[in-house]
Motif scaffolding. Sequence first.
Motif, PDB file in Angstrom:
ATOM      1  N   LEU A  49      36.759 113.927  12.600  1.00 54.55           N
ATOM      2  CA  LEU A  49      35.308 114.083  12.678  1.00 54.55           C
ATOM      3  C   LEU A  49      34.618 112.743  12.943  1.00 54.55           C
ATOM      4  CD1 LEU A  49      34.610 116.725   9.896  1.00 54.55           C
ATOM      5  CD2 LEU A  49      34.625 117.041  12.363  1.00 54.55           C
ATOM      6  N   GLU A  50      35.191 111.668  12.410  1.00 53.87           N
ATOM      7  CA  GLU A  50      34.630 110.340  12.665  1.00 53.87           C
ATOM      8  C   GLU A  50      34.732 109.997  14.154  1.00 53.87           C
ATOM      9  OE1 GLU A  50      32.774 106.756  11.952  1.00 53.87           O
ATOM     10  OE2 GLU A  50      33.008 108.450  10.593  1.00 53.87           O
ATOM     11  N   VAL A  51      35.857 110.309  14.758  1.00 54.93           N
ATOM     12  CA  VAL A  51      36.036 110.062  16.196  1.00 54.93           C
ATOM     13  C   VAL A  51      35.032 110.881  16.994  1.00 54.93           C
ATOM     14  CG1 VAL A  51      37.630 110.353  18.132  1.00 54.93           C
ATOM     15  CG2 VAL A  51      38.459 109.439  15.962  1.00 54.93           C
ATOM     16  N   LEU A  52      34.838 112.135  16.622  1.00 55.52           N
ATOM     17  CA  LEU A  52      33.871 112.977  17.328  1.00 55.52           C
ATOM     18  C   LEU A  52      32.448 112.444  17.170  1.00 55.52           C
ATOM     19  CD1 LEU A  52      35.185 116.568  16.526  1.00 55.52           C
ATOM     20  CD2 LEU A  52      35.292 115.347  18.702  1.00 55.52           C
ATOM     21  N   ALA A  53      32.117 111.994  15.962  1.00 53.85           N
ATOM     22  CA  ALA A  53      30.775 111.462  15.723  1.00 53.85           C
ATOM     23  C   ALA A  53      30.534 110.207  16.552  1.00 53.85           C
ATOM     24  CB  ALA A  53      30.580 111.169  14.234  1.00 53.85           C
ATOM     25  N   ARG A  54      31.510 109.325  16.605  1.00 49.61           N
ATOM     26  CA  ARG A  54      31.369 108.106  17.411  1.00 49.61           C
ATOM     27  C   ARG A  54      31.215 108.442  18.882  1.00 49.61           C
ATOM     28  NH1 ARG A  54      35.896 104.224  14.606  1.00 49.61           N
ATOM     29  NH2 ARG A  54      34.784 103.969  12.639  1.00 49.61           N
ATOM     30  N   SER A  55      31.990 109.397  19.335  1.00 52.04           N
ATOM     31  CA  SER A  55      31.913 109.810  20.738  1.00 52.04           C
ATOM     32  C   SER A  55      30.537 110.380  21.065  1.00 52.04           C
ATOM     33  CB  SER A  55      33.003 110.840  21.026  1.00 52.04           C
ATOM     34  OG  SER A  55      32.880 111.357  22.314  1.00 52.04           O
ATOM     35  N   ALA A  56      30.023 111.232  20.175  1.00 52.43           N
ATOM     36  CA  ALA A  56      28.696 111.820  20.392  1.00 52.43           C
ATOM     37  C   ALA A  56      27.618 110.744  20.352  1.00 52.43           C
ATOM     38  CB  ALA A  56      28.419 112.883  19.326  1.00 52.43           C
ATOM     39  N   ARG A  57      27.763 109.801  19.442  1.00 54.04           N
ATOM     40  CA  ARG A  57      26.784 108.722  19.332  1.00 54.04           C
ATOM     41  C   ARG A  57      26.799 107.859  20.601  1.00 54.04           C
ATOM     42  NH1 ARG A  57      27.702 104.942  14.464  1.00 54.04           N
ATOM     43  NH2 ARG A  57      28.899 106.797  14.098  1.00 54.04           N
ATOM     44  N   SER A  58      27.987 107.562  21.117  1.00 57.35           N
ATOM     45  CA  SER A  58      28.049 106.726  22.332  1.00 57.35           C
ATOM     46  C   SER A  58      27.478 107.478  23.549  1.00 57.35           C
ATOM     47  CB  SER A  58      29.473 106.270  22.594  1.00 57.35           C
ATOM     48  OG  SER A  58      30.293 107.343  22.951  1.00 57.35           O
ATOM     49  N   ARG A  59      27.687 108.785  23.592  1.00 57.46           N
ATOM     50  CA  ARG A  59      27.115 109.567  24.707  1.00 57.46           C
ATOM     51  C   ARG A  59      25.592 109.572  24.632  1.00 57.46           C
ATOM     52  NH1 ARG A  59      31.288 113.489  23.843  1.00 57.46           N
ATOM     53  NH2 ARG A  59      29.787 114.647  22.602  1.00 57.46           N
ATOM     54  N   SER A  60      25.061 109.745  23.418  1.00 53.01           N
ATOM     55  CA  SER A  60      23.598 109.798  23.291  1.00 53.01           C
ATOM     56  C   SER A  60      22.997 108.404  23.481  1.00 53.01           C
ATOM     57  CB  SER A  60      23.185 110.405  21.960  1.00 53.01           C
ATOM     58  OG  SER A  60      23.575 109.552  20.897  1.00 53.01           O
ATOM     59  N   ALA A  61      23.689 107.367  23.091  1.00 53.30           N
ATOM     60  CA  ALA A  61      23.187 105.996  23.276  1.00 53.30           C
ATOM     61  C   ALA A  61      23.248 105.598  24.740  1.00 53.30           C
ATOM     62  CB  ALA A  61      23.997 105.017  22.436  1.00 53.30           C
ATOM     63  N   GLY A  62      24.190 106.154  25.475  1.00 52.49           N
ATOM     64  CA  GLY A  62      24.340 105.838  26.889  1.00 52.49           C
ATOM     65  C   GLY A  62      23.267 106.475  27.735  1.00 52.49           C
ATOM     66  N   GLY A  63      22.457 107.266  27.140  1.00 56.55           N
ATOM     67  CA  GLY A  63      21.363 107.914  27.875  1.00 56.55           C
ATOM     68  C   GLY A  63      21.809 109.248  28.415  1.00 56.55           C
ATOM     69  N   SER A  64      20.959 110.220  28.263  1.00 58.85           N
ATOM     70  CA  SER A  64      21.284 111.549  28.761  1.00 58.85           C
ATOM     71  C   SER A  64      20.298 111.955  29.824  1.00 58.85           C
ATOM     72  CB  SER A  64      21.302 112.553  27.596  1.00 58.85           C
ATOM     73  OG  SER A  64      20.045 112.567  26.955  1.00 58.85           O
ATOM     74  N   GLY A  65      19.749 110.970  30.524  1.00 60.00           N
ATOM     75  CA  GLY A  65      18.789 111.279  31.586  1.00 60.00           C
ATOM     76  C   GLY A  65      19.465 112.012  32.707  1.00 60.00           C
ATOM     77  N   GLY A  66      18.905 113.154  33.064  1.00 64.37           N
ATOM     78  CA  GLY A  66      19.552 114.028  33.990  1.00 64.37           C
ATOM     79  C   GLY A  66      19.244 113.750  35.328  1.00 64.37           C
TER      80      GLY A  66
END
Length: 91
Positions: A74-91
């Motif tokens: 779950l920690e790996v998943l949380a880090r992955s989700a955090r890095s995706r959201s920090a990288g910007g989700s501009g479409g």
Amino acid sequence: MDAEGNRDGGGRPMLVLAGLVDLALDTCGSALRTASGLLHRADVGELARQGGQDLRARGRLAVDRLPAGGPAHLEVLARSARSRSAGGSGG
């Protein structure tokens, strides 16, 4: 048609399960016969104590064989989700 004569192979899980049940029952029967023989011994208490020691030793060996804990899933998943959201989700 498979090697066992089944058209779709759907009977394989049932055969495997039946084989496992048969093996388990055979093993239980053997264990019960052995236990019955042990109960007629005079040193049952000593055997039980030694058996407990053996089980604890086996448990320690089994735990020692386990791989060292890696990062929590779950920690790996949380880090992955955090890095995706920090990288910007501009479409």
